[in-house]
Write an enzyme that holds these catalytic residues in place. Structure first.
Site, PDB file in Angstrom:
ATOM      1  CE  LYS A  80      -3.931   2.097   2.412  1.00 27.18           C
ATOM      2  NZ  LYS A  80      -4.903   1.986   3.511  1.00 27.18           N
ATOM      3  CB  SER A 155      -7.371   4.440   2.106  1.00 28.88           C
ATOM      4  OG  SER A 155      -6.870   3.731   3.231  1.00 28.88           O
ATOM      5  CB  SER A 179      -8.796   2.167   4.965  1.00 28.70           C
ATOM      6  OG  SER A 179      -9.149   3.535   4.928  1.00 28.70           O
TER       7      SER A 179
END
Length: 477
Positions: A80, A155, A179
């Site tokens: 990520k 996210s 997220s």
């Protein structure tokens, strides 16, 4: 190579260990899949193929040496883009950091490297991880492998899309307000937000920060357990160690729902709006729990003050962490982040005292609930995957969204409790869009949560339905 891509993380690692294929072959299959599908979904935004192949070659040399191999030996993985990766660009989706190359790994990345992961690149995020839709001014928008004009969530949307599309079986994300859970629900994978401190997520500005978590995302619940066994454990950077570590997740994962008491709520008892299409899928799947021997009742903790707890804590964390960047680069940062930082700056001492008292009352309600039930079950997301050109849904089932967080409340109110929570694939709408359950248990019963999830997964295998991107795999209905 396509056969490698259909394996779980555990199967991939086992295949490399048994010399059925090499880490280099696994990485080559991974990179080929990125080349094949990434132009459609835009999940992977930075690649280091040369570094990945060199690391895979080193992993293969370790395999041949006869040395003891780490638990995730040779597993290819993108990371990520909010997580710092030593020597690899980490932008956090922001123009402010578009050329940033960290000198050190974040703790979660360092632990994954030590566990044998081969880092290949970075996945897309909303700017600074703010919001559950993955778009930014640096790399554009990540879309859903099941419907490439729709959102993949966020996210951790890039991670979810990469896993769903067969790029990799396992990845790491983070979760403050959903997220890990909302993109998991949107992309038909599992996303796990562990209990506080089980995977330490140290903050450089607040050692006692508790709202944000780091956790795994995978197609298989057993791979979630594998990830946790490899990276969970205390760190001196966190002043309060968790009472469980990686050993809690080790060994075969078996699921059993017999006698499990489940409280189920569609609206969390506070009228949180949820789209009918989401509820139709989830209501239909409640019978799976009952057929497995669980007892389900409509019941919920008292979430009436959870929004206050979440909003004040999140705003304070945003102001502490991102305030200096907003002061220096306000014009380059998206308005939602600026708003959240300014909300943190505006909070008074009285506001913070009230939020602390509300959190205390919320915890009392949670403990009362778990005195009667083992598991809390709810919708992971309030909406189905939506038009990827939007910044966020403007309304949910007729209720207007006043802020960019309102459509995420199903996840946010559970974040406020600090409980371990898992989003789990639950099925599809008639149009083929994924829907997920959200499962929560009491603090530090994380391993029990994975066992409950495994029991549901074993009976449904929803994640076996793969998207109709170029693939040698079944397509969505």
């Amino acid at each position: 190579m396509s056969d490698i891509l259909n394996l779980s993380a555990a199967e991939t690692v086992a295949g490399i260990r048994r010399k059925e294929f090499s880490a280099r072959e696994a990485v080559d299959a991974h990179l080929a899949r990125i080349e094949e599908v990434n132009p459609v979904i835009n999940a992977v935004v930075t690649l280091d193929p040369d570094g990945a192949r060199a690391a895979a070659t080193a992993a293969d040399e370790l395999t041949m040496s006869g040395a003891e191999l780490p638990p995730l030996h040779g597993l290819p993985m993108t990371h990520k883009d909010t997580h710092s990766t030593r020597g690899m660009r980490t932008t956090q989706g922001s123009l402010v950091l578009k050329d940033a190359v960290p000198e050190e790994d974040d703790l979660i990345i360092a632990r994954l490297r030590a566990a044998g992961v081969v880092a290949t690149g970075k996945t897309n995020v909303p700017e600074f991880g703010a919001g559950s839709h993955t778009f930014n001014e640096v790399f554009g928008t990540t879309t859903n492998p099941y419907a490439p004009t729709l959102s993949a969530g966020g996210s951790s949307g890039g991670v979810a899309a990469a896993i769903a599309s067969g790029i990799q079986p396992l990845g790491e994300g983070s979760d403050m307000g959903g997220s890990l859970r909302i993109p998991a629900s949107f992309c038909n994978v599992a996303g796990f937000r562990p209990s506080y401190g089980v995977i330490p997520m140290p903050s450089p500005v607040n050692a006692w920060a508790w709202l944000g978590r780091t956790g795994p995302m995978a197609r298989e619940v057993s791979d979630i357990a594998l990830f946790m066994s490899a990276v969970a454990g205390p760190s001196p950077l966190l002043p309060t160690p968790a009472p469980i570590g990686g050993e809690a997740f080790a060994g075969p994962l078996t699921g059993d729902l017999r006698g499990v008491r489940i409280g189920w709520s569609e609206d969390f008892g506070i009228g949180i709006p949820v789209e009918p299409g989401v509820l139709e899928v989830l209501r239909r799947q409640l019978r799976v729990f009952e057929e497995a021997g669980a007892v389900i009742e409509e019941a919920t903790p008292d979430f009436s003050e959870a929004d206050k707890v979440f909003q004040a804590t999140r705003a304070t964390d945003f102001a502490a962490g991102l305030g200096p960047l907003v002061r220096a680069h306000r014009d380059l940062i998206k308005p939602e982040v600026v708003w959240n930082v300014e909300l943190g700056w505006s909070l008074s001492a009285e506001d913070l005292i009230e939020a602390t008292a509300a959190r205390t009352r919320l915890e009392a309600s949670v403990q009362d609930f778990f005195g009667r039930y083992d598991l809390f079950l709810s919708p992971a997301a309030q909406v189905l995957p939506f038009d990827a050109s939007l910044r966020y849904p403007q309304e949910v089932n007729g209720v207007a969204s006043e802020t960019y967080l309102d459509w995420m409340r199903s996840a946010c109110v559970l974040s406020a409790t600090s409980l371990p929570v898992l989003a789990l694939p639950a099925g599809f709408t008639p149009a083929g869009l994924p829907v997920g359950f959200q499962l929560a248990v009491n603090h530090y019963r994380d391993a029990d949560l994975l066992r409950y999830a495994k029991a549901f997964e074993d009976r449904t295998r929803c994640a076996d339905v793969r998207p109709a991107l170029p693939a040698a795999a079944p397509t969505a209905p």
